[in-house]
Write a protein that holds these residues in place. Structure first.
Motif, PDB file in Angstrom:
ATOM      1  N   VAL A  46       0.831  -1.202   0.000  1.00 23.36           N
ATOM      2  CA  VAL A  46       0.000   0.000   0.000  1.00 23.36           C
ATOM      3  C   VAL A  46       0.867   1.255   0.000  1.00 23.36           C
ATOM      4  N   GLY A  47       2.017   1.207   0.689  1.00 24.34           N
ATOM      5  CA  GLY A  47       2.917   2.352   0.687  1.00 24.34           C
ATOM      6  C   GLY A  47       3.431   2.679  -0.705  1.00 24.34           C
ATOM      7  N   PHE A  48       3.863   1.655  -1.427  1.00 22.48           N
ATOM      8  CA  PHE A  48       4.347   1.885  -2.801  1.00 22.48           C
ATOM      9  C   PHE A  48       3.195   2.299  -3.725  1.00 22.48           C
ATOM     10  N   LEU A  49       1.990   1.777  -3.461  1.00 23.12           N
ATOM     11  CA  LEU A  49       0.825   2.208  -4.234  1.00 23.12           C
ATOM     12  C   LEU A  49       0.574   3.692  -4.001  1.00 23.12           C
ATOM     13  N   GLY A  50       0.781   4.134  -2.758  1.00 22.33           N
ATOM     14  CA  GLY A  50       0.624   5.555  -2.452  1.00 22.33           C
ATOM     15  C   GLY A  50       1.598   6.425  -3.218  1.00 22.33           C
ATOM     16  N   PHE A  51       2.845   5.987  -3.337  1.00 23.28           N
ATOM     17  CA  PHE A  51       3.826   6.738  -4.132  1.00 23.28           C
ATOM     18  C   PHE A  51       3.405   6.794  -5.604  1.00 23.28           C
ATOM     19  N   LEU A  52       2.805   5.702  -6.089  1.00 24.86           N
ATOM     20  CA  LEU A  52       2.307   5.683  -7.468  1.00 24.86           C
ATOM     21  C   LEU A  52       1.193   6.705  -7.653  1.00 24.86           C
ATOM     22  N   VAL A  53       0.313   6.808  -6.667  1.00 26.51           N
ATOM     23  CA  VAL A  53      -0.769   7.784  -6.736  1.00 26.51           C
ATOM     24  C   VAL A  53      -0.217   9.205  -6.733  1.00 26.51           C
ATOM     25  N   VAL A  54       0.845   9.450  -5.968  1.00 28.95           N
ATOM     26  CA  VAL A  54       1.473  10.774  -5.949  1.00 28.95           C
ATOM     27  C   VAL A  54       1.981  11.139  -7.338  1.00 28.95           C
ATOM     28  N   ILE A  90      -8.971   6.821  -5.798  1.00 32.93           N
ATOM     29  CA  ILE A  90      -8.406   7.920  -6.586  1.00 32.93           C
ATOM     30  C   ILE A  90      -8.049   7.449  -7.994  1.00 32.93           C
ATOM     31  N   LEU A  91      -7.417   6.278  -8.100  1.00 31.74           N
ATOM     32  CA  LEU A  91      -6.995   5.777  -9.400  1.00 31.74           C
ATOM     33  C   LEU A  91      -8.190   5.429 -10.288  1.00 31.74           C
ATOM     34  N   ARG A  92      -9.286   4.965  -9.674  1.00 33.31           N
ATOM     35  CA  ARG A  92     -10.472   4.607 -10.443  1.00 33.31           C
ATOM     36  C   ARG A  92     -11.300   5.825 -10.820  1.00 33.31           C
ATOM     37  N   SER A  93     -11.228   6.884 -10.014  1.00 33.81           N
ATOM     38  CA  SER A  93     -12.023   8.086 -10.274  1.00 33.81           C
ATOM     39  C   SER A  93     -11.137   9.327 -10.216  1.00 33.81           C
ATOM     40  N   PHE A 149      -5.427   1.574   1.306  1.00 31.28           N
ATOM     41  CA  PHE A 149      -5.515   0.876   0.012  1.00 31.28           C
ATOM     42  C   PHE A 149      -6.785   1.292  -0.722  1.00 31.28           C
ATOM     43  N   PHE A 150      -7.915   1.310  -0.014  1.00 35.22           N
ATOM     44  CA  PHE A 150      -9.181   1.694  -0.635  1.00 35.22           C
ATOM     45  C   PHE A 150      -9.163   3.150  -1.079  1.00 35.22           C
ATOM     46  N   VAL A 151      -8.512   4.019  -0.300  1.00 31.41           N
ATOM     47  CA  VAL A 151      -8.408   5.433  -0.686  1.00 31.41           C
ATOM     48  C   VAL A 151      -7.613   5.578  -1.985  1.00 31.41           C
ATOM     49  N   PHE A 152      -6.466   4.902  -2.063  1.00 39.75           N
ATOM     50  CA  PHE A 152      -5.613   5.013  -3.247  1.00 39.75           C
ATOM     51  C   PHE A 152      -6.305   4.440  -4.487  1.00 39.75           C
TER      52      PHE A 152
END
Length: 398
Positions: free
Chosen positions: A13-21, A224-227, A218-221
């Motif tokens: 989830v941490g690396f997913l967060g960096f991807l979202v950034v 964001i990616l889906r919407s 995880f659900f927050v990230f």
């Protein structure tokens, strides 16, 4: 086993967060300054999750001591969430220096934590108790402020002439409720973690991990990616939806009046003989396509259109070459998507599949249908239906 799962999920989830950034930064042209607050939140959260995950697999040595006294960095995320909500509703495009005042408390706690490492006098029980209690009040205060701000802007605010579209309104309310629930849950957990750490004489602020924390982020990230429209801000999102609604109508192409220079001698000769007929040709094409839907036949060609309209194929080829913004194949596919949108809006899919819809409008495969639908509407078929259903739901609510 559970600890390893917790560590792995925190890392993921941490690396997913960096991807979202990265995604937010690349979306900057739509999002204005308020995404800076999301970047602060997601960077802080992602850093902490990655560090927590690594602790489960590796001994980070001196880095642990360093991060031990960097615990209050999470406090920067607290006012940043509030500022995100504030900017989301106003869609502020100019940075206001006064907003930095919200970061004074996190900065002072970060400084105090660092000084406590070198000056034992600052490690007194009284100072630590005051610090912990003030942090808990700070978290609860901003949590309540975010809830109040959202209430005023989404529920208590009366509709007026500048009100947003119902689709936009429904999307924003859904997102706000989701994010507020996550905020409240994580705030309660953070306050509890700080309280237990104080009893254990720990010096990291809310650094305890759990599966719940990782899953919530995880659900927050993923949300964001889906919407990604949620990144655009309240007023900008309205404009974005208006653009998508126009595209989703899949209108016929714009016929060209001023044609480019004709270099072919054959085309020049043809232009002289049919120039006065172009207007009637275009009207006939539009009338026949809209009345008879010939493109539902997957094998329908320009020769078939020529035969049905009793217009020479060479004349039609000339029309699509010089008086249409797209080729005949693109024109045919666009009209098939226009037809598909009509089917969808008459609830064709209640009893039929997407494959059946693709076949009904003339596509030989669902993949070809999917690519064309997204090309001409800007939305995938399922996303278009979701947007339409949200619009219908909000209209019923009104």
């Amino acid at each position: 086993m559970l600890d390893q799962l917790d560590s792995f999920l925190s890392l993921f989830v941490g690396f997913l967060g960096f991807l979202v950034v990265v995604f937010i930064i690349t979306s900057y042209k739509w999002s204005a300054f308020f995404n800076l607050y999301l970047i602060i939140v997601f960077l802080v959260v992602s850093f902490r999750l990655v560090h927590i995950g690594l602790l489960g697999f590796y001994d980070l040595g001196s880095f642990n001591t360093y991060s031990f006294y960097m615990g209050p960095i999470i406090l920067f995320a607290i006012p940043s969430v509030y500022l995100y909500f504030e900017s989301l509703y106003s869609d502020r495009v100019h940075f206001n220096p006064k907003r930095t005042l919200h970061l004074i408390f996190p900065l002072s706690n970060l400084l105090l934590n660092s000084l406590q490492y070198n000056f034992s006098i600052l490690n007194s029980c009284l100072i630590e108790t005051i610090q912990i209690i003030s942090i808990q009040v700070f978290i609860i205060g901003y949590c309540l402020a975010s809830i109040y701000l959202s209430y005023n802007n989404l529920w208590a605010k009366r509709n007026d002439s500048s009100a947003l579209s119902s689709v936009h309104e429904a999307l924003m309310k859904k997102w706000a409720v989701f994010l507020l629930l996550v905020l409240v849950t994580l705030s309660i957990k953070l306050v509890y973690s700080i309280y237990t750490e104080m009893n254990e004489n720990a010096r990291i602020v809310g650094y305890k991990s759990s599966l719940v924390k990782s899953l919530l982020w995880f659900f927050v990230f993923v949300y964001i990616l889906r919407s990604p429209e949620l990144l655009y801000g309240y007023p900008k999102l309205k404009n974005r939806f208006q653009e998508l609604e126009k595209k989703s109508q899949a209108v016929s192409p714009v016929w060209v009046d001023n044609i480019p220079e004709i270099k072919s001698a054959q085309d020049s000769k043809l232009n002289e003989s049919i120039d006065t007929k172009i207007g009637s040709y275009l009207a006939e094409i539009e009338r026949y396509i809209n009345s008879n839907h010939p493109f539902r036949n997957s094998k329908y060609t320009i020769k078939d259109l020529s035969k049905d309209l009793n217009i020479p194929a060479s004349h039609l080829s000339y029309v699509f070459k010089y008086h249409c913004e797209m080729s005949f194949v693109e024109f045919r596919n666009q009209n098939r998507i226009k037809d598909a949108v009509k089917y969808i809006n008459t609830d064709f899919l209640e009893n039929q599949t997407f494959d059946a819809l693709a076949d009904a409008v003339g596509f030989t495969s669902y993949n070809a249908f999917f690519v064309s639908f997204k090309k001409y509407t800007g939305l995938a078929p399922k996303d278009y239906i979701q947007s339409r259903d949200s619009h219908r739901f909000s209209e019923k609510g009104e």
